[in-house]
Design a protein around this motif. Structure first.
Motif, PDB file in Angstrom:
ATOM      1  N   LEU A   1      -7.687  -2.386   4.560  1.00 21.99           N
ATOM      2  CA  LEU A   1      -6.592  -1.527   4.127  1.00 21.99           C
ATOM      3  C   LEU A   1      -5.460  -2.291   3.447  1.00 21.99           C
ATOM      4  O   LEU A   1      -4.536  -1.676   2.933  1.00 21.99           O
ATOM      5  N   ASP A   2      -5.505  -3.632   3.442  1.00 24.80           N
ATOM      6  CA  ASP A   2      -4.417  -4.363   2.791  1.00 24.80           C
ATOM      7  C   ASP A   2      -4.696  -4.534   1.301  1.00 24.80           C
ATOM      8  O   ASP A   2      -5.751  -4.198   0.795  1.00 24.80           O
TER       9      ASP A   2
ATOM     10  N   TRP B   1      -2.742  -0.455  12.598  1.00 28.04           N
ATOM     11  CA  TRP B   1      -3.981   0.020  11.982  1.00 28.04           C
ATOM     12  C   TRP B   1      -4.346  -0.850  10.787  1.00 28.04           C
ATOM     13  O   TRP B   1      -5.480  -1.291  10.638  1.00 28.04           O
ATOM     14  N   LYS B   2      -3.353  -1.152   9.926  1.00 25.12           N
ATOM     15  CA  LYS B   2      -3.626  -1.999   8.765  1.00 25.12           C
ATOM     16  C   LYS B   2      -3.942  -3.433   9.175  1.00 25.12           C
ATOM     17  O   LYS B   2      -4.744  -4.102   8.526  1.00 25.12           O
TER      18      LYS B   2
ATOM     19  N   TRP C   1     -11.201   5.347  -1.176  1.00 25.08           N
ATOM     20  CA  TRP C   1     -10.136   5.057  -0.223  1.00 25.08           C
ATOM     21  C   TRP C   1     -10.044   6.143   0.846  1.00 25.08           C
ATOM     22  O   TRP C   1      -9.815   5.847   2.015  1.00 25.08           O
TER      23      TRP C   1
ATOM     24  N   VAL D   1     -10.246   5.249   4.721  1.00 26.24           N
ATOM     25  CA  VAL D   1      -9.178   5.659   5.640  1.00 26.24           C
ATOM     26  C   VAL D   1      -9.750   6.541   6.749  1.00 26.24           C
ATOM     27  O   VAL D   1      -9.466   6.334   7.937  1.00 26.24           O
TER      28      VAL D   1
ATOM     29  N   TRP E   1      -7.654  -3.250  10.599  1.00 28.55           N
ATOM     30  CA  TRP E   1      -8.654  -2.969   9.572  1.00 28.55           C
ATOM     31  C   TRP E   1      -8.173  -3.588   8.269  1.00 28.55           C
ATOM     32  O   TRP E   1      -7.541  -2.932   7.448  1.00 28.55           O
ATOM     33  N   ARG E   2      -8.464  -4.867   8.100  1.00 27.08           N
ATOM     34  CA  ARG E   2      -7.951  -5.646   6.977  1.00 27.08           C
ATOM     35  C   ARG E   2      -8.339  -5.087   5.610  1.00 27.08           C
ATOM     36  O   ARG E   2      -7.713  -5.395   4.617  1.00 27.08           O
TER      37      ARG E   2
ATOM     38  N   ASN F   1       0.772  -1.242   0.000  1.00 25.36           N
ATOM     39  CA  ASN F   1       0.000   0.000   0.000  1.00 25.36           C
ATOM     40  C   ASN F   1       0.803   1.291   0.000  1.00 25.36           C
ATOM     41  O   ASN F   1       0.218   2.348   0.189  1.00 25.36           O
TER      42      ASN F   1
ATOM     43  N   THR G   1     -11.900   4.384   9.183  1.00 24.15           N
ATOM     44  CA  THR G   1     -11.119   3.525  10.078  1.00 24.15           C
ATOM     45  C   THR G   1     -10.330   4.349  11.087  1.00 24.15           C
ATOM     46  O   THR G   1     -10.152   3.922  12.225  1.00 24.15           O
TER      47      THR G   1
END
Length: 157
Positions: free
Chosen positions: A114-115, A107-108, A126, A130, A111-112, A46, A133
């Protein structure tokens, strides 16, 4: 990746997003965890997306590290404490950067969505993901309940 970065600080990055550390650093990580080798030349997830989302944001007053002066924390671990004000600033800068990177990593992990395994959304979507989250994260951190994810990743003192 959790084993590779847990309690590790001062990571740098190549332009392609892969982790930029010395061969000695990689050798030590691979002794501790043989699976680390697969991350040596693999871009970190990312980074391109975060660049898109935050590329238009300009922060005034940013103080970057001094160039041509020790910066990464593993360099201080091998070479002793800072010997001048520039090295001291760089060490503190690297320590702060480490905390910020750990925060983004947790954080990533929390909050999966975001992967990279999730569908490609447009930048506007996005930004909303973002923001949502971050708001949820801040709510959990500010509530009286303990955030188990962050507690797990807190460095032991």
């Amino acid at each position: 990746m959790k084993i590779l970065t847990h309690n590790r600080t001062g990571l740098g990055y190549h332009p392609d997003g892969s982790i930029d550390m010395s061969d000695d650093w990689w050798e030590q990580r691979c002794k501790e965890w043989p699976g680390a080798r697969k991350y040596k030349d693999k871009p970190v997830a990312n980074t391109d997306l975060m660049e898109q989302i935050f590329s238009g944001i300009h922060v005034s007053g940013y103080l970057g590290p001094h160039r041509r002066t020790r910066y990464h924390l593993d360099q201080f671990a091998r070479g002793g404490p800072p010997t001048n004000s520039r090295e001291l600033f760089n060490r503190r800068h690297a320590s702060l950067r480490s905390v910020i990177e750990r925060t983004f990593g947790v954080w990533k992990a929390k909050w999966r969505i975001l992967d990279r395994k999730h569908p490609k959304y447009d930048v506007i979507k996005w930004v909303k993901i973002v923001t949502a989250t971050m708001a949820l994260h801040n709510f959990i951190r500010d509530s009286s309940d303990e955030d188990r994810d962050f507690t797990y990743w807190e460095p032991s003192v």
